[in-house]
Motif scaffolding. Structure first.
Motif: not given
Length: 411
Positions: A40, A164, A169, A205, A207, A219
């Motif tokens: 990431l 992360r 992560t 991150h 999504n 991000q």
């Protein structure tokens, strides 16, 4: 003059043999240059030396230039490089060969590579991302993040957050949703973030998914110390000594030494209604105060500027010190009582007037009225007149009769 000429001739004879040799060498750019997303917000830049490059006594290095998202330039002997950067808008880099020989540097042409941004509809990614970390007594770091759905995100959009830290992560398992049932907050009560880490990066991150549009990922990089919510100072003690106020406390729960903290002291004077916020760099404080006043004291902490500032801690619990003293309390009490009584009587009078209480308590005496009407009002008046005249005549007659009787008796 001759000596100067000989020195110049000798210098040229030393340098001249190397010039044709350096000029004759051709510098070739690296080959097989690739950009790979290895984690990431992490890119692996990799290349190979050009097989046609003549090495001999030369030193070969590589110039690397990052164009986006953040411009950066550096050189390295290695044939790879790992960079941490946000990738939702793509990544672009150039590289070339750098040939060193004594004081000469020769460079090849640039080789360019680019990573396109990930797919997704515009204005669908999460916005206004904010994160805070806290350190517990057991030196465990918690993480709390909030964000706002994108303006173009459909109502069925579901967001997912990952963090992360170094090579670890993890996906969030504890979300808070909005009225559309979309994830807008995430809590990690336990993380792999090192509480003693200094200037380490935390990658966030986010999504998402939707039935109606492709959600663009987002991000952001956070400095570990910059998003730490500092704990409250411990064991705060406040006391008076003659005309001075003393305050002492211990540094917040943190692996950092006490030199890495600074403090703010909030002081409120109940008598003058004056408030002060004083900046303090040590763990104690002394101030000359008005001992006839009552004060409230609170302390909060933050990282010192040299240790990367975080978020100010919450204020400590309120501590009260001193008490208000009056020079003539009896006179003050009497004055307060008099004013209170006057205000009370005035208020009662106003209320009584508004609600007509006086008229209800002391109503006026009503005038009796004749419930039966006189059927012969004119005859009644004449009767009264006649009666008066008759009474007058009868009085005269009586008076005359008495006088005549008296005279007869005399004679």
């Amino acid at each position: 003059m001759m000596k100067v000429f000989l020195i110049l001739l000798w210098t040229v004879s030393l340098v001249q043999p190397n010039i044709p040799q350096a000029v004759a060498v051709q510098v070739f750019p690296p080959v097989d240059f690739t950009l790979t997303v290895s984690a990431l917000a992490q890119v692996l830049l990799h290349w190979k030396p050009n097989p046609n490059q003549e090495q001999k006594n030369y030193t070969i290095r590589y110039d690397v230039k990052i164009l986006s998202p953040v411009p950066e330039e550096y050189d390295t002997k290695k044939t790879y490089s790992i960079r941490t950067a946000v990738l939702h808008n793509g990544f672009s880099a150039h590289i070339r060969t750098l040939l060193l020989h004594d004081d000469f540097q020769m460079r090849s042409d640039w080789v360019k590579k680019k990573l396109p941004p990930p797919p997704g509809a515009p204005e669908t990614s999460a916005t206004n991302l904010s994160c805070i970390t806290r350190i517990t007594i057991s030196s465990i770091v918690s993480l709390h993040c909030t964000w706002i759905p994108g303006q173009g995100a459909p109502k069925d959009t579901n967001y997912f957050l990952f963090y992360r830290y170094e090579t670890y992560t993890e996906e969030c398992q504890d979300y808070i949703k909005d009225k559309w049932n979309r994830n807008i907050e995430c809590r990690f009560s336990v993380t792999h973030i090192d509480p003693e880490g200094i200037d380490n990066l935390i990658v966030i991150h986010i999504n998402g998914s939707s039935k109606y549009a492709a959600i663009k990922p987002f991000q952001q990089l956070f400095n570990q110390n910059a998003i730490e919510k500092v704990n409250v100072p411990r064991n705060v003690t406040v006391f008076l000594e003659q005309n001075d106020l003393f305050a002492t406390w211990e540094k917040p729960i943190s692996p950092f030494p006490k030199a890495c903290f600074e403090y703010e002291l909030y002081l409120f004077n109940f008598k003058s209604r004056n408030e002060q916020i004083l900046k303090i760099s040590s763990n104690d404080f002394r101030l000359r105060i008005d001992v006839t006043s009552r004060y409230s004291v609170q302390i909060r902490a933050n990282h010192h500027i040299c240790c990367m500032r975080g978020f100010w801690s919450d204020w400590s619990e309120i501590i009260y010190i001193g008490q208000n003293k009056l020079e003539n309390p009896i006179a003050w009490i009497l004055a307060v009582l008099c004013v209170s009584m006057c205000c009370m009587f005035l208020l009662v009078a106003i209320i009584c007037k508004i609600n007509h209480v006086w008229s209800k308590l002391f109503p006026p005496i009503p005038t009796p009225s004749n419930k039966f009407r006189d059927p012969f009002p004119n005859d009644y008046e004449r009767a009264r007149t006649c009666t008066s005249e008759t009474e007058t005549e009868f009085g005269s007659f009586t008076e005359d009769f008495c006088c005549s009787t008296l005279n007869d008796s005399v004679f």
